[in-house]
Scaffold this active site. Structure first.
Site, short mmCIF file in Angstrom:
data_model
loop_
_atom_site.label_atom_id
_atom_site.label_comp_id
_atom_site.label_asym_id
_atom_site.label_seq_id
_atom_site.Cartn_x
_atom_site.Cartn_y
_atom_site.Cartn_z
N HIS A 46 0.88 -1.72 -0.17
CA HIS A 46 0.39 0.07 0.20
C HIS A 46 0.75 1.11 -0.59
CE1 HIS A 46 -3.49 -1.88 2.22
NE2 HIS A 46 -3.62 -2.91 0.77
N GLU A 48 0.94 3.90 1.32
CA GLU A 48 1.37 4.32 3.27
C GLU A 48 2.59 3.24 3.63
OE1 GLU A 48 -1.76 3.11 2.06
OE2 GLU A 48 -2.84 4.31 3.79
N CYS A 76 -5.81 1.58 6.44
CA CYS A 76 -6.67 0.19 6.22
C CYS A 76 -5.53 -0.18 8.36
CB CYS A 76 -5.97 -0.76 5.61
SG CYS A 76 -4.86 -1.04 5.21
N CYS A 79 -2.19 -0.73 7.56
CA CYS A 79 -1.62 1.15 7.75
C CYS A 79 -1.76 1.53 8.93
CB CYS A 79 -1.82 1.57 6.49
SG CYS A 79 -1.80 0.94 4.36
#
Length: 143
Positions: A46, A48, A76, A79
């Site tokens: 992801h 992040e 999420c 993260c």
């Protein structure tokens, strides 16, 4: 947030879900990334996560004390946990993710008693533009 939006647009051009993130320390961007789960065959890639990894490498530290994270979509749970462990000072995000978000939606990770560190949270930054990128991306795939 404009730099994070640019990373999100670049992710969309690569066929990835358009999410972008940048990490800032003392007014300077030290890391930037867009989603890459498909390109890297890695469900943890992801924006992040990639930005946190890059910032830690750039600073030579496992913690990002004094750093701020700008991301185009509400993080999420995975993260959010990384944000906690990295000790990110402030989290700025664009669009809320009612289905997969974990900050102001879902599990509200930073409000849990087991959370080690909670950043200051600033939702809704460039929310309309961030949400529109996502809507357009998925509408094109459904057409």
């Amino acid at each position: 947030m404009q730099a994070a939006l640019a990373e999100a647009r670049a992710a969309a051009e690569r066929g990835e879900v358009p999410v972008g993130a940048v990490i800032v320390r003392d007014g300077t961007i030290i890391a930037r990334a867009g989603n890459r789960p498909r390109a890297m065959n890695d469900p943890s890639a992801h924006a992040e996560m990639l930005a946190i990894r890059a910032a830690c490498t750039a600073l030579g530290e496992e913690r990002l004390t004094g750093c701020d994270l700008y991301v185009t979509l509400e993080p999420c749970t995975m993260c959010a946990a990384a944000i906690t462990f990295a000790r990110i000072r402030r989290l700025y995000f664009g669009a809320t993710d009612e289905k997969g978000g974990a900050v102001v939606s879902g599990v509200r990770f930073f409000e849990q008693p087991t959370c080690h560190h909670a950043p200051e949270i600033y939702p809704g930054i460039a929310e309309t533009e961030a949400a529109e990128l996502l809507k357009q991306f998925f509408a094109e795939r459904r057409a």
